[in-house]
Design a protein around this motif. Sequence first.
Motif, PDB file in Angstrom:
ATOM      1  N   GLU A  46      12.177   9.862   5.622  1.00 46.85           N
ATOM      2  CA  GLU A  46      11.151  10.771   5.099  1.00 46.85           C
ATOM      3  C   GLU A  46       9.762  10.202   5.364  1.00 46.85           C
ATOM      4  O   GLU A  46       8.828  10.917   5.757  1.00 46.85           O
ATOM      5  N   TYR A  47       9.616   8.870   5.169  1.00 50.00           N
ATOM      6  CA  TYR A  47       8.328   8.210   5.438  1.00 50.00           C
ATOM      7  C   TYR A  47       7.990   8.284   6.925  1.00 50.00           C
ATOM      8  O   TYR A  47       6.839   8.567   7.304  1.00 50.00           O
ATOM      9  N   VAL A  48       8.968   8.011   7.800  1.00 49.09           N
ATOM     10  CA  VAL A  48       8.712   8.035   9.245  1.00 49.09           C
ATOM     11  C   VAL A  48       8.207   9.412   9.669  1.00 49.09           C
ATOM     12  O   VAL A  48       7.214   9.528  10.412  1.00 49.09           O
ATOM     13  N   TYR A  49       8.858  10.467   9.199  1.00 47.64           N
ATOM     14  CA  TYR A  49       8.438  11.812   9.594  1.00 47.64           C
ATOM     15  C   TYR A  49       7.085  12.193   8.972  1.00 47.64           C
ATOM     16  O   TYR A  49       6.276  12.893   9.606  1.00 47.64           O
ATOM     17  N   GLN A  50       6.827  11.710   7.769  1.00 49.36           N
ATOM     18  CA  GLN A  50       5.507  11.905   7.166  1.00 49.36           C
ATOM     19  C   GLN A  50       4.425  11.255   8.050  1.00 49.36           C
ATOM     20  O   GLN A  50       3.354  11.832   8.274  1.00 49.36           O
ATOM     21  N   PHE A  51       4.741  10.050   8.549  1.00 48.30           N
ATOM     22  CA  PHE A  51       3.820   9.303   9.408  1.00 48.30           C
ATOM     23  C   PHE A  51       3.597  10.055  10.733  1.00 48.30           C
ATOM     24  O   PHE A  51       2.452  10.224  11.189  1.00 48.30           O
ATOM     25  N   LEU A  52       4.696  10.521  11.341  1.00 45.85           N
ATOM     26  CA  LEU A  52       4.580  11.230  12.616  1.00 45.85           C
ATOM     27  C   LEU A  52       3.818  12.553  12.450  1.00 45.85           C
ATOM     28  O   LEU A  52       3.044  12.947  13.341  1.00 45.85           O
ATOM     29  N   ASP A  53       4.021  13.222  11.334  1.00 46.15           N
ATOM     30  CA  ASP A  53       3.245  14.440  11.052  1.00 46.15           C
ATOM     31  C   ASP A  53       1.758  14.122  11.017  1.00 46.15           C
ATOM     32  O   ASP A  53       0.925  14.866  11.562  1.00 46.15           O
ATOM     33  N   PHE A  54       1.411  13.001  10.380  1.00 48.07           N
ATOM     34  CA  PHE A  54       0.015  12.574  10.323  1.00 48.07           C
ATOM     35  C   PHE A  54      -0.522  12.266  11.734  1.00 48.07           C
ATOM     36  O   PHE A  54      -1.627  12.687  12.099  1.00 48.07           O
ATOM     37  N   LEU A  55       0.268  11.525  12.530  1.00 46.94           N
ATOM     38  CA  LEU A  55      -0.193  11.134  13.862  1.00 46.94           C
ATOM     39  C   LEU A  55      -0.406  12.331  14.780  1.00 46.94           C
ATOM     40  O   LEU A  55      -1.246  12.296  15.681  1.00 46.94           O
ATOM     41  N   GLU A  56       0.331  13.412  14.536  1.00 45.41           N
ATOM     42  CA  GLU A  56       0.141  14.618  15.347  1.00 45.41           C
ATOM     43  C   GLU A  56      -1.263  15.198  15.181  1.00 45.41           C
ATOM     44  O   GLU A  56      -1.747  15.922  16.053  1.00 45.41           O
ATOM     45  N   THR A  57      -1.915  14.854  14.092  1.00 45.65           N
ATOM     46  CA  THR A  57      -3.255  15.396  13.824  1.00 45.65           C
ATOM     47  C   THR A  57      -4.357  14.480  14.364  1.00 45.65           C
ATOM     48  O   THR A  57      -5.542  14.822  14.246  1.00 45.65           O
ATOM     49  N   GLN A  58      -3.961  13.324  14.927  1.00 42.94           N
ATOM     50  CA  GLN A  58      -4.950  12.326  15.330  1.00 42.94           C
ATOM     51  C   GLN A  58      -5.195  12.327  16.847  1.00 42.94           C
ATOM     52  O   GLN A  58      -4.350  12.754  17.628  1.00 42.94           O
ATOM     53  N   ALA A  59      -6.359  11.780  17.223  1.00 43.70           N
ATOM     54  CA  ALA A  59      -6.741  11.708  18.640  1.00 43.70           C
ATOM     55  C   ALA A  59      -6.115  10.466  19.273  1.00 43.70           C
ATOM     56  O   ALA A  59      -6.779   9.461  19.544  1.00 43.70           O
ATOM     57  N   ILE A  60      -4.796  10.521  19.479  1.00 42.70           N
ATOM     58  CA  ILE A  60      -4.079   9.392  20.103  1.00 42.70           C
ATOM     59  C   ILE A  60      -3.348   9.891  21.347  1.00 42.70           C
ATOM     60  O   ILE A  60      -3.106  11.086  21.504  1.00 42.70           O
ATOM     61  N   LYS A 105       0.840  -1.199   0.000  1.00 45.17           N
ATOM     62  CA  LYS A 105       0.000   0.000   0.000  1.00 45.17           C
ATOM     63  C   LYS A 105       0.872   1.244   0.000  1.00 45.17           C
ATOM     64  O   LYS A 105       2.054   1.206   0.328  1.00 45.17           O
ATOM     65  N   THR A 106       0.238   2.373  -0.367  1.00 43.83           N
ATOM     66  CA  THR A 106       0.941   3.656  -0.306  1.00 43.83           C
ATOM     67  C   THR A 106       0.785   4.227   1.100  1.00 43.83           C
ATOM     68  O   THR A 106      -0.138   3.834   1.846  1.00 43.83           O
ATOM     69  N   PRO A 107       1.648   5.171   1.469  1.00 47.97           N
ATOM     70  CA  PRO A 107       1.495   5.807   2.782  1.00 47.97           C
ATOM     71  C   PRO A 107       0.097   6.397   2.951  1.00 47.97           C
ATOM     72  O   PRO A 107      -0.514   6.268   4.024  1.00 47.97           O
ATOM     73  N   GLU A 108      -0.424   7.042   1.919  1.00 43.57           N
ATOM     74  CA  GLU A 108      -1.730   7.694   2.022  1.00 43.57           C
ATOM     75  C   GLU A 108      -2.845   6.674   2.310  1.00 43.57           C
ATOM     76  O   GLU A 108      -3.741   6.932   3.128  1.00 43.57           O
ATOM     77  N   GLN A 109      -2.774   5.522   1.631  1.00 41.35           N
ATOM     78  CA  GLN A 109      -3.772   4.470   1.890  1.00 41.35           C
ATOM     79  C   GLN A 109      -3.674   3.971   3.326  1.00 41.35           C
ATOM     80  O   GLN A 109      -4.693   3.788   4.012  1.00 41.35           O
ATOM     81  N   HIS A 110      -2.451   3.757   3.791  1.00 46.45           N
ATOM     82  CA  HIS A 110      -2.239   3.256   5.149  1.00 46.45           C
ATOM     83  C   HIS A 110      -2.767   4.263   6.173  1.00 46.45           C
ATOM     84  O   HIS A 110      -3.494   3.905   7.101  1.00 46.45           O
ATOM     85  N   PHE A 111      -2.427   5.531   5.994  1.00 45.07           N
ATOM     86  CA  PHE A 111      -2.845   6.555   6.946  1.00 45.07           C
ATOM     87  C   PHE A 111      -4.370   6.673   6.983  1.00 45.07           C
ATOM     88  O   PHE A 111      -4.975   6.862   8.045  1.00 45.07           O
ATOM     89  N   SER A 112      -4.992   6.565   5.850  1.00 46.66           N
ATOM     90  CA  SER A 112      -6.457   6.667   5.777  1.00 46.66           C
ATOM     91  C   SER A 112      -7.120   5.547   6.576  1.00 46.66           C
ATOM     92  O   SER A 112      -8.085   5.771   7.319  1.00 46.66           O
ATOM     93  N   GLU A 113      -6.601   4.320   6.427  1.00 42.29           N
ATOM     94  CA  GLU A 113      -7.163   3.176   7.161  1.00 42.29           C
ATOM     95  C   GLU A 113      -6.927   3.315   8.657  1.00 42.29           C
ATOM     96  O   GLU A 113      -7.796   2.966   9.473  1.00 42.29           O
ATOM     97  N   ILE A 114      -5.747   3.824   9.025  1.00 43.08           N
ATOM     98  CA  ILE A 114      -5.436   4.040  10.446  1.00 43.08           C
ATOM     99  C   ILE A 114      -6.404   5.049  11.047  1.00 43.08           C
ATOM    100  O   ILE A 114      -6.928   4.865  12.152  1.00 43.08           O
ATOM    101  N   GLN A 115      -6.655   6.116  10.314  1.00 44.89           N
ATOM    102  CA  GLN A 115      -7.555   7.177  10.788  1.00 44.89           C
ATOM    103  C   GLN A 115      -8.952   6.619  11.080  1.00 44.89           C
ATOM    104  O   GLN A 115      -9.579   6.968  12.086  1.00 44.89           O
TER     105      GLN A 115
END
Length: 505
Positions: A155-169, A116-126
């Motif tokens: 670059e992927y790890v930081y993209q992921f962490l940027d995404f997680l900063e926006t989530q209710a975790i 999967k792409t990062p975007e697909q993974h992040f969407s499912e996680i959300q």
Amino acid sequence: MSKRKIEIMDTTLRDGEQTSGVSFSATEKLTIAQLLLEELKVDRIEIASTRVSEGEFKAVKGITEWATKKGYLDKVEVLSFVDNGLSVKWMKDTGAKVQNLLTKGSLNHLTYQLKKTPEQHFSEIQKVIKLAENEGIQTNVYLEDWSNGMRNSQEYVYQFLDFLETQAIERVLLPDTLGVLSPEESFEFLSDIRGKYPKMHIDFHAHNDYDLGVSNALEAVKAGVDGLHLTINGMGERAGNAPLASVVAVINDFLPEVKINVNEKALFKVSKLVETFSGFRIPVNKPILGDNVFTQTAGIHADGDSKKNLYFNDLLPERFGRKRKYALGKTSGKANIQKNLQELGLQLNDEDVLKVTQRIIELGDKKEVVTKEDLPYIISDVLDSNIYEERITIESYVLTHSKGLKPSTTVAVKIDGELFEEHAQGDGQFDAFMNALRKVYKHKGLILPKLTDYAVRIPPGSSSDALCETVIRWQIDDKTFKTRGLDSDQTVSAIKATQKMLNMV
């Protein structure tokens, strides 16, 4: 200045249970969970993975019911998956309220395992995080293979962490999944993340493949993480996880600016119980917990301990509910003996201490394990030997015991310098030995005393390799007396007791 608090999350019941051949029952899981939270005082426990089995479901339900009554439910966590809400439903049915959501922390895993792409993974996680939130379930997120992600796809790890900063975790959990990090890398990677995300709660999860789990955990704390994941006895897949006891001791002794809640005094007790339930044995030289780690073997060390504790360090056994021991063996000196005598409440003069020391060294040379419990028997044996002149010696013997044949003995005895050899059979090996001895004494026109009682003892708590004490009561005319022999072989200890008798009469 107030100390920085580090959370300790114990994952013995989840990651530790992935130790090859280990499976806890529901009752064992509940008992361990209770000890971890109430005795050890860890901050959180990870107890299972979702959707594993019906037995796991019942185990988690039992723990959550207990935790709810005790007010610990927010401390109980379960590994969950990005599975379209199936894990969330499983958790809701068990009553669990905190999920540790497993996601992909390296581009390599994402590309080749999930495809999967990062975007697909992040969407499912959300979606999973939202579903959990709607069910009142709190979310922490694992970045599986994060350490390789930092090495090969930052670059992927930081993209992921940027995404997680926006989530209710609540927490981001960063595992060295394959145990590949060096201490330098652990510090560097975690310092960088701490700097970029100062408000994010970060946990570090170390594995021990290079035996660097403790070092990496130490560096993670120095880098500013908020929590560590550890296991009792270092249990876990492959070489295991960072061991809780060692990490706790290291933090307490080397990082005075850091505070953890773990109760050191309960470490040994809980570790031994987990050892029993799991069958996963604690190595004798394992720091803090091993049978040998608070045992001084060399005599010079025991002597130094008596003179201002010269061989003590900050790892005092009393911190962990243990006691220091002084081993008895071929490297023992008088100081080792004296330490054990003091513990037993016994006193000997210097001459007798020397004799006892020499006997222990002789036993150690034979590779026999000598324990504190053996010491009274050794003392009795040595002091018995002081009361007669040794004119008669059992020079050699052959003892045979074959199925279908009567036991037999060939014995060579030296009496006042003259050697006699005889062979005899008997109802047992010692009986055959006594019959051969009677033949020898018949040559000399002598009669042996009558054996009236025969008792064999081993020290309490001993195993099959224990020293064996044989006490024999003899009668000659109207007088009775006792002799004792000591050896790891029962028949040989009886022969030694008999040699004493020969010299006493």
